[in-house]
Design a protein around this motif. Structure first.
Motif, PDB file in Angstrom:
ATOM      1  N   LEU A  62      49.294  36.091  27.450  1.00 19.28           N
ATOM      2  CA  LEU A  62      47.858  35.857  27.317  1.00 19.28           C
ATOM      3  C   LEU A  62      46.964  37.046  27.624  1.00 19.28           C
ATOM      4  N   LYS A  63      47.336  37.872  28.615  1.00 21.07           N
ATOM      5  CA  LYS A  63      46.403  38.881  29.117  1.00 21.07           C
ATOM      6  C   LYS A  63      45.799  39.723  27.995  1.00 21.07           C
ATOM      7  N   ARG A  64      46.626  40.130  27.042  1.00 23.76           N
ATOM      8  CA  ARG A  64      46.124  41.022  25.988  1.00 23.76           C
ATOM      9  C   ARG A  64      45.742  40.292  24.707  1.00 23.76           C
ATOM     10  N   TRP A  84      46.203  55.404  39.730  1.00 24.16           N
ATOM     11  CA  TRP A  84      47.014  55.949  40.824  1.00 24.16           C
ATOM     12  C   TRP A  84      48.061  54.988  41.344  1.00 24.16           C
ATOM     13  N   ARG A  85      48.256  53.906  40.606  1.00 19.62           N
ATOM     14  CA  ARG A  85      49.332  52.985  41.004  1.00 19.62           C
ATOM     15  C   ARG A  85      50.677  53.712  40.852  1.00 19.62           C
ATOM     16  N   PRO A  86      51.702  53.252  41.613  1.00 16.20           N
ATOM     17  CA  PRO A  86      52.968  54.005  41.682  1.00 16.20           C
ATOM     18  C   PRO A  86      53.633  54.320  40.348  1.00 16.20           C
ATOM     19  N   GLU A  99      40.655  53.919  35.266  1.00 18.37           N
ATOM     20  CA  GLU A  99      40.336  54.664  36.492  1.00 18.37           C
ATOM     21  C   GLU A  99      40.866  53.959  37.745  1.00 18.37           C
ATOM     22  N   ARG A 100      40.558  52.639  37.815  1.00 21.62           N
ATOM     23  CA  ARG A 100      40.862  51.833  38.990  1.00 21.62           C
ATOM     24  C   ARG A 100      42.362  51.777  39.283  1.00 21.62           C
ATOM     25  N   THR A 101      43.182  51.870  38.217  1.00 19.16           N
ATOM     26  CA  THR A 101      44.611  51.593  38.390  1.00 19.16           C
ATOM     27  C   THR A 101      45.500  52.814  38.138  1.00 19.16           C
ATOM     28  N   ILE A 133      53.731  34.052  30.958  1.00 17.04           N
ATOM     29  CA  ILE A 133      52.555  33.413  30.346  1.00 17.04           C
ATOM     30  C   ILE A 133      51.315  34.302  30.487  1.00 17.04           C
ATOM     31  N   TYR A 134      51.048  34.775  31.722  1.00 23.43           N
ATOM     32  CA  TYR A 134      49.826  35.577  31.897  1.00 23.43           C
ATOM     33  C   TYR A 134      50.011  37.009  31.385  1.00 23.43           C
ATOM     34  N   THR A 135      50.906  37.760  32.039  1.00 27.68           N
ATOM     35  CA  THR A 135      50.993  39.198  31.757  1.00 27.68           C
ATOM     36  C   THR A 135      51.459  39.475  30.333  1.00 27.68           C
ATOM     37  N   THR A 152      53.701  46.001  45.287  1.00 27.00           N
ATOM     38  CA  THR A 152      53.638  44.554  45.526  1.00 27.00           C
ATOM     39  C   THR A 152      52.200  44.036  45.576  1.00 27.00           C
ATOM     40  N   LYS A 153      51.188  44.894  45.503  1.00 30.59           N
ATOM     41  CA  LYS A 153      49.763  44.525  45.639  1.00 30.59           C
ATOM     42  C   LYS A 153      49.539  43.669  46.897  1.00 30.59           C
ATOM     43  N   PRO A 154      49.792  44.287  48.061  1.00 30.99           N
ATOM     44  CA  PRO A 154      49.824  43.526  49.317  1.00 30.99           C
ATOM     45  C   PRO A 154      48.550  42.768  49.683  1.00 30.99           C
ATOM     46  N   ARG A 155      47.382  43.306  49.303  1.00 29.25           N
ATOM     47  CA  ARG A 155      46.164  42.608  49.744  1.00 29.25           C
ATOM     48  C   ARG A 155      45.982  41.277  49.040  1.00 29.25           C
ATOM     49  N   ILE A 156      46.476  41.207  47.792  1.00 28.37           N
ATOM     50  CA  ILE A 156      46.399  39.932  47.083  1.00 28.37           C
ATOM     51  C   ILE A 156      47.387  38.947  47.694  1.00 28.37           C
ATOM     52  N   ILE A 157      48.562  39.479  48.100  1.00 22.71           N
ATOM     53  CA  ILE A 157      49.580  38.599  48.706  1.00 22.71           C
ATOM     54  C   ILE A 157      49.026  37.909  49.949  1.00 22.71           C
ATOM     55  N   PHE A 200      55.786  32.258  35.403  1.00 20.04           N
ATOM     56  CA  PHE A 200      54.486  31.952  34.796  1.00 20.04           C
ATOM     57  C   PHE A 200      53.590  33.185  34.769  1.00 20.04           C
ATOM     58  N   TYR A 201      53.531  33.858  35.904  1.00 18.52           N
ATOM     59  CA  TYR A 201      52.644  35.033  35.999  1.00 18.52           C
ATOM     60  C   TYR A 201      53.090  36.141  35.043  1.00 18.52           C
ATOM     61  N   VAL A 202      54.394  36.354  34.962  1.00 19.58           N
ATOM     62  CA  VAL A 202      54.897  37.447  34.129  1.00 19.58           C
ATOM     63  C   VAL A 202      54.899  37.054  32.646  1.00 19.58           C
ATOM     64  N   ALA A 241      56.636  39.315  41.570  1.00 16.67           N
ATOM     65  CA  ALA A 241      55.736  39.048  40.427  1.00 16.67           C
ATOM     66  C   ALA A 241      54.791  40.231  40.201  1.00 16.67           C
ATOM     67  N   ASN A 242      54.191  40.704  41.272  1.00 16.63           N
ATOM     68  CA  ASN A 242      53.231  41.801  41.134  1.00 16.63           C
ATOM     69  C   ASN A 242      53.905  43.096  40.682  1.00 16.63           C
ATOM     70  N   THR A 243      55.142  43.332  41.148  1.00 15.09           N
ATOM     71  CA  THR A 243      55.870  44.543  40.736  1.00 15.09           C
ATOM     72  C   THR A 243      56.160  44.509  39.236  1.00 15.09           C
ATOM     73  N   ILE A 244      56.602  43.335  38.734  1.00 13.08           N
ATOM     74  CA  ILE A 244      56.888  43.249  37.297  1.00 13.08           C
ATOM     75  C   ILE A 244      55.591  43.431  36.506  1.00 13.08           C
ATOM     76  N   ASN A 245      54.481  42.875  37.047  1.00 16.17           N
ATOM     77  CA  ASN A 245      53.183  43.060  36.390  1.00 16.17           C
ATOM     78  C   ASN A 245      52.810  44.548  36.330  1.00 16.17           C
ATOM     79  N   CYS A 246      53.074  45.266  37.425  1.00 21.45           N
ATOM     80  CA  CYS A 246      52.788  46.713  37.449  1.00 21.45           C
ATOM     81  C   CYS A 246      53.607  47.455  36.394  1.00 21.45           C
TER      82      CYS A 246
HETATM   83  C1  LIG Z   1      54.404  31.501  43.791  1.00 20.87           C
HETATM   84  C2  LIG Z   1      54.183  32.857  43.277  1.00 20.87           C
HETATM   85  C3  LIG Z   1      55.245  33.850  43.482  1.00 20.87           C
HETATM   86  C4  LIG Z   1      53.054  33.156  42.619  1.00 20.87           C
HETATM   87  C5  LIG Z   1      52.731  34.493  42.153  1.00 20.87           C
HETATM   88  C6  LIG Z   1      51.356  34.471  41.604  1.00 20.87           C
HETATM   89  C7  LIG Z   1      50.683  35.796  41.617  1.00 20.87           C
HETATM   90  C8  LIG Z   1      51.396  37.025  41.971  1.00 20.87           C
HETATM   91  C9  LIG Z   1      49.384  35.801  41.316  1.00 20.87           C
HETATM   92  C10 LIG Z   1      48.567  37.012  41.311  1.00 20.87           C
HETATM   93  C11 LIG Z   1      47.362  36.840  40.439  1.00 20.87           C
HETATM   94  C12 LIG Z   1      46.712  38.189  40.180  1.00 20.87           C
HETATM   95  C13 LIG Z   1      46.352  39.031  41.290  1.00 20.87           C
HETATM   96  C14 LIG Z   1      46.463  38.601  38.959  1.00 20.87           C
HETATM   97  C15 LIG Z   1      45.878  39.981  38.638  1.00 20.87           C
HETATM   98  O1  LIG Z   1      46.569  40.468  37.597  1.00 20.87           O
HETATM   99  P1  LIG Z   1      46.020  41.596  36.623  1.00 20.87           P
HETATM  100  O2  LIG Z   1      47.220  42.084  35.902  1.00 20.87           O
HETATM  101  O3  LIG Z   1      44.909  41.090  35.793  1.00 20.87           O
HETATM  102  O4  LIG Z   1      45.425  42.673  37.646  1.00 20.87           O
HETATM  103  P2  LIG Z   1      45.250  44.230  37.422  1.00 20.87           P
HETATM  104  O5  LIG Z   1      44.266  44.401  36.317  1.00 20.87           O
HETATM  105  O6  LIG Z   1      44.714  44.690  38.775  1.00 20.87           O
HETATM  106  O7  LIG Z   1      46.604  44.764  37.131  1.00 20.87           O
END
Ligand SMILES: CC(C)=CCC/C(C)=C/CC/C(C)=C/COP(=O)(O)OP(=O)(O)O
Ligand code: HEM
Length: 324
Positions: free
Chosen positions: A145-147, A90-92, A86-88, A140-142, A27-32, A136-138, A70-75
């Motif tokens: 756009l991210k890649r 050891w993620r689960p 390197e940084r990531t 649009i971003y992940t 869940t990436k708790p510190r960001i939460i 949006f996070y999953v 959101a963070n779990t799906i991103n993981c």
């Molecule tokens: C209202 C609601 C539920 C909002 C959720 C928004 C949310 C979870 C934002 C987190 C933003 C964030 C830490 C991005 C890092 O992602 P990254 O994939 O670039 O980081 P990484 O490289 O460490 O994996």
């Protein structure tokens, strides 16, 4: 390598505490925590300093569950590149401690729990906003756009700016100008926050082919962009005082002081764009900045602060009267 990690981690598979810890890490708790602080700021401003404690609790839990989903799906989605960096590594998921299918079930369960909790105990708007944050996070971003774009975090960053809207909506059931201003403040804060980090770890992103701005355009241009966003961010943070009058001069003074340090660090990076220590210092400060800015909003909104400022203003007026 993957095999070694799998073998090492399989020892922990049956230890319930380790399993719990792995899901917690997903869940990436510190960001939460910082997302929740911005949610709380939205609630205090919306409630003019008097937040119902039960609503606060429900919204914090609902927000935690949504961000955790959101963070779990991103993981899950990023486990291929997380395995290489390197940084990531050891993620689960990349380390084999949580199976992708289990992570997906976990994320869906968190999202459903969040939606239900927020709809029943806050309102539908707050619940829908939280779900839109996940989407949006999953998507649009992940995913999109991210890649694929150097502007990935500018547009994708909008997801991270949604939590104060959730907080505001939970209190009032709608969104006002001030709520959208909180959104804009975090939207403008995100590029300096992330690009400072990206300058520090540019090589890792380069290795996995993620087109973060410093990888494609270099440190100088990134530092210039950070400077421009910072220059816009600080005056924007003061719009809550004038013309919106949502916050008073206590917040104004805090925002100015915090902003001055922000600009100083961004300026230093502009002068020495390759200096990773300066970039690290700005990245760390960005987190402190947003925490304290939100704390400033909350303190400013409290009835006790209001009384104190009225008393100071009264004393001042009396004193001026005596001396004129
Ligand atoms: C209202 C609601 C539920 C909002 C959720 C928004 C949310 C979870 C934002 C987190 C933003 C964030 C830490 C991005 C890092 O992602 P990254 O994939 O670039 O980081 P990484 O490289 O460490 O994996
Ligand atoms: C697109 C937007 C964003 C991106 C790409 C991003 C990226 C990152 C990355 C890669 C890290 C390092 C994490 C790690 O080492 O595991 C980080 C740390 C952090 N981010 Fe962001 N971030 C974004 C937005 C936000 C937002 C909106 C918040 C909260 C309001 C936030 C809060 C934090 C915090 C608190 C940390 C430090 C975590 C720790 O102590 O380990 N970030 N960010």
């Amino acid at each position: 390598m993957q095999e070694i990690i799998q073998t090492n981690s399989s020892r922990h598979h049956n230890n319930p505490l380790q399993v719990l810890k792995s899901y917690y890490q997903l869940t990436k708790p510190r960001i939460i925590l910082l997302l929740l602080i911005t949610t709380a700021a939205g609630m205090w401003l919306a409630a003019e300093g008097e937040v119902d404690p039960l609503l606060l609790l429900v919204t914090m839990v609902g927000g935690t569950l949504a961000s955790g989903a959101a963070n779990t799906i991103n993981c899950l989605y990023d486990s291929d590149i997380d395995y290489i960096m390197e940084r990531t590594r050891w993620r689960p998921i990349p380390s084999g401690r949580v199976k992708p299918r289990d992570a997906m079930i976990f994320a869906i369960a968190l999202a459903i729990a969040s939606f239900t909790l927020l709809t029943v105990f806050a309102n539908l708007l707050a619940a829908l906003l939280a779900m839109s944050g996940i989407v949006f996070y999953v998507a649009i971003y992940t995913h999109w756009l991210k890649r694929h774009s150097t502007q990935n975090i500018v547009i994708g960053g909008a997801a991270g700016a949604i939590p104060p809207l959730v907080g505001w909506a939970a209190v009032t059931g709608d969104l006002s100008w001030a709520a959208w201003l909180l959104f804009v403040i975090i939207f403008l804060w995100t590029p300096p926050h992330f690009w400072a980090l990206a300058i520090m770890i540019r090589d890792e992103y380069q290795d996995v082919g993620v087109p973060m701005l410093p990888v494609i355009e270099g440190d100088e241009l990134t530092a210039q962009q950070i400077w421009i966003y910072s220059l816009v961010l600080i005056p924007t943070s003061l719009l809550l005082v004038y013309p919106l009058h949502t916050s008073g001069w206590v917040y104004g003074a805090i925002a100015l002081g915090l902003g001055a340090v922000f600009l100083q660090k961004a300026w230093e990076l502009l002068q020495t764009p390759h200096n990773r220590d300066v970039a690290r210092s700005l990245f760390k400060y960005s987190i402190l900045y947003l925490m304290l800015l939100c704390a400033g909003m909350v303190v400013d909104s409290l009835p006790a602060t209001h009384e104190m400022t009225m008393a100071v203003a009264h004393t001042w007026q009396t004193w001026m009267g005596v001396n004129s």
